[in-house]
Design an enzyme around this catalytic site. Sequence first.
Site, PDB file in Angstrom:
ATOM      1  N   GLU A   1      -5.636  -3.141  12.772  1.00  0.00           N
ATOM      2  CA  GLU A   1      -5.270  -3.869  11.419  1.00  0.00           C
ATOM      3  C   GLU A   1      -6.978  -4.627  11.446  1.00  0.00           C
ATOM      4  OE1 GLU A   1      -3.424  -2.660  10.009  1.00  0.00           O
ATOM      5  OE2 GLU A   1      -2.609  -0.804  11.365  1.00  0.00           O
TER       6      GLU A   1
ATOM      7  N   GLU B   1      -2.845  -3.950   6.772  1.00  0.00           N
ATOM      8  CA  GLU B   1      -3.614  -4.657   6.849  1.00  0.00           C
ATOM      9  C   GLU B   1      -4.154  -5.380   5.668  1.00  0.00           C
ATOM     10  OE1 GLU B   1      -3.947  -1.770   6.554  1.00  0.00           O
ATOM     11  OE2 GLU B   1      -5.337  -0.582   4.745  1.00  0.00           O
ATOM     12  N   ASN B   2      -3.072  -6.436   5.696  1.00  0.00           N
ATOM     13  CA  ASN B   2      -3.186  -7.632   4.397  1.00  0.00           C
ATOM     14  C   ASN B   2      -4.359  -8.395   4.411  1.00  0.00           C
ATOM     15  OD1 ASN B   2      -0.003  -5.925   3.243  1.00  0.00           O
ATOM     16  ND2 ASN B   2       0.513  -6.991   5.168  1.00  0.00           N
TER      17      ASN B   2
ATOM     18  N   ALA C   1       1.821  -0.728  10.623  1.00  0.00           N
ATOM     19  CA  ALA C   1       1.563  -2.045  10.774  1.00  0.00           C
ATOM     20  C   ALA C   1       0.928  -1.865   8.856  1.00  0.00           C
ATOM     21  CB  ALA C   1       0.256  -2.599  11.533  1.00  0.00           C
TER      22      ALA C   1
ATOM     23  N   GLU D   1      -8.720   4.377   7.037  1.00  0.00           N
ATOM     24  CA  GLU D   1      -8.132   4.592   7.961  1.00  0.00           C
ATOM     25  C   GLU D   1      -9.349   5.501   9.105  1.00  0.00           C
ATOM     26  OE1 GLU D   1      -5.758   3.190   8.669  1.00  0.00           O
ATOM     27  OE2 GLU D   1      -5.104   2.295   6.410  1.00  0.00           O
TER      28      GLU D   1
ATOM     29  N   GLU E   1       0.512  -1.582  -0.079  1.00  0.00           N
ATOM     30  CA  GLU E   1      -0.499  -0.043   0.320  1.00  0.00           C
ATOM     31  C   GLU E   1       0.661   1.122  -0.162  1.00  0.00           C
ATOM     32  OE1 GLU E   1      -2.151   0.686   3.337  1.00  0.00           O
ATOM     33  OE2 GLU E   1      -4.105   1.552   2.006  1.00  0.00           O
TER      34      GLU E   1
HETATM   35 ZN   LIG Z   1      -5.417   1.593   8.717  1.00  0.00          ZN
END
Ligand SMILES: [Zn+2]
Length: 865
Positions: free
Chosen positions: A312, A278-279, A276, A334, A140
Amino acid sequence: MKAEKPFNFDSTPGKLPKQVVPTEYSIRIIPNIDKLTFTGTETVKLNVRAPVRELVLNALEIEVGTADVDAKSLPKSSIKIDKKNELLRIALPSDLPPGEHTLTLNFSGKINQQGQGLFYARYQEQGTGANKIVLGTQFEATDARRLFPCWDEPSFRARFQLTAVVPENWLAVSNMPIESERKIDSPEANKEVRFAITPPMSSYLNVFVAGELDVIETKAAGTQIRVIATKGKAEWGRYALESTAKILEYYNDYFGETYPLPKLDQIALPGGFGGAMENWGGITYFESVLLFDPEKSSESTKQNVFEVIAHEVAHMWFGDLVTMAWWDNLWLNEGFASWMGTKCSAHFNPQWEVWLRRNFPRDPARRVGISKEQAMEGDARSTTHPVQQPIATEAEASSAFDDITYKKGQSFIRMLESFLTEKVFRDGIRKYIAAHKLSNSTTADLWNALSDASGKPIGEIAAGWTQQPGFPIVKVKRGEGGKISLSQERFTVNFKNPPPLEWKIPLTYFLAGEEPRSLLMTGKIDNLRDIPADRALKLNVNGAGYYRVDYDAASWKLLLESLARLGVDDRVDLLCEAWALVQANRASFSHYLELVEKLPASTELAEREQIINVFDFINRLLIDHPEREKFQIYARSTLRPTFDALGWEPKISESPKAANLRASLVAALGDLNDQEIIAGCRERFQKYLKEPGSLSPDLRPPVLAVVGRYADEATWNHLHELGLKTTSIEEKQNYYNALAAAIDPKLIRKTLPISLTDELPTSRAAFLVSRVARESRHPEMAWDFAKANMKALLAKSDALAANSYVPGLFTFFSDRGRIAELQSYAKAHLPPTSAKEVAKAVDEIEFRAEFRDRLCAQIAGDVLK
Ligand SMILES: [Zn+2]
């Protein structure tokens, strides 16, 4: 304001033509660890919707060797890389007719040092100290195209099936479970791992991690949950594992839709990137935001771990199952995940006061957090932008990850929930998820679902908050006969002639001791009626609203008299409010201090932390000014009684709040030059060296920071040795943060060059210089060092840093002379895409200079009693 439209694939912005849509990728990657390169092949099933003579997809820093369409190979000359636009163009010999086709590509690329595309991180192995390497990916916003050519825009959802070749003793992890493994004979490695195919998803959510990894696992609601870390560290994932199980079940219920993948991995990486990601099904974390060592980690690390996981995992639904159509809606991803994660953290841990705390996070690398106040500070300036902003280029997509996106986004969502009530809001979210799962959406789709659930015109209310910058201040004026007149105007700080704007404000209010009420303020003025003249009226219940309030003298006096009857959240809100008025030059510093002095004597964590944050800001602002000492005496006398009530030693029955507050006070009083606290820290450090168990994990970061700040050379060397030796990333950070806090110029000259070595994970190394700029009282030394070593420092950072690294260093200056210096440096050395960050830094220096002069005059006068 132009109303946004619901999701429609064909009208979604983006560079890629929409005639050709990939439906299924089969990708095989062979990394070469020695050369830090990889080779790959992929076959993509295409749905051609209209005849085309060219295939256009994304690729970046990839060499494409061969291309076949429908198993017919194309001449080399038909493959063109458009480097500037990050596109791969494949010319076809004749029209490709509508229907199913396949594209097969052979390609190669490199494994990056920075966290973009496929990257590597070197680390010392736990227990053995051996030097090892681990591979990870970070895609990302627009870096999947660095690992394999693809339609790398979020609305091009497709199924992905990954295969990778790795050394036999390595564990490979991706979004889905391993489907099969076999031994192969390859010069690079000898284990081929094939992962199951994903559901349709956006390319940026792919993940691949491989290395010498350990695993712990559990099961929740039918889903396999694992924590994966480098060898020897997985057991420190126990807290994350247990937290993930709870969080997953909470979201299964909240979203009304069961987590859709067979497994959820939480992967700790010892470097490569911060924060972090979030895959889907394989979330990656920088190690210190996932692992928690009960022996050595602090309470605040524990809370941070929970909050980051909660953020996440919320994305698994909001972001992954339903994905924003285009990057102009990133705020929705987000903002929502930040709000949802905070709500979930507060649900399981009410004692943490998560909504009220962390207004000014100390770690600049922190990406998620509770921070309405931080968002409002930025949003009051001339350099702000609407949460929803047009995004045309890859660079704009990357730079959209800012405080406004995360924190104003989450604050607006919280205000909306508080106005609609929890249940109505949740019903709307369930409708939204059900309607858009495995697809994409825009903000308009969410507003429509919430309007359906509530019967209220959410799109109309939201427009002012998401499509225009800034926020309002509501002025409260008591009139005759119980009438209160309300008026709104734009609230700004250091902003000459701001364009006047208006909002539909979902107001909440209460009379002390009574139930809250609400009012949708739709115009410039409005009224409340039947408010008794002798009753305190508080607007913005619990501080859940994203607006300021300015009370007239009579209303303020009544509030000050009723403080003991207000909840801690409303008192924190009043503190933030008063401090904002001082910053905006709408009130004198005495307005804030009057409130501080009238607060009931207590050790309320969030309340004291708000004061600590304000004092910390002023203490830094006044460096090298004669008023500083007078201020420090006042600040110490205000904070010290709370510390004395808590004492140095943790009590067996005390709450985590007390431990947090003690740690904050030690750090704050140490910075404020409290000699007893400094001596106490030194004494505890000496004891800790002989007997590490003697210092509680909560006190380690502040004690080390205070010792580091006033260190002599021998102490600095000692801290440095400890930092070199430990294999825990969290401990390492504590030691190096302590080094960066040193104020002795001789030691600053020793700390700065560490950023050029391999002692710290790559992603953290360049931050060491920012940390010195902030902590050392000598931002000019940090800047001179950075200027001289810019190339090496930027090589250690991600692409985004080219825009923000230098401006970020200048935000620690409060001297107007630096403005011209930054501007001329930017002109000569920074890319044009850095203009926004430069403008923000200039604004910050101007603000600090003006505010410092104003505060100095007031402190030199009689504002401190
Ligand atoms: Zn996020």
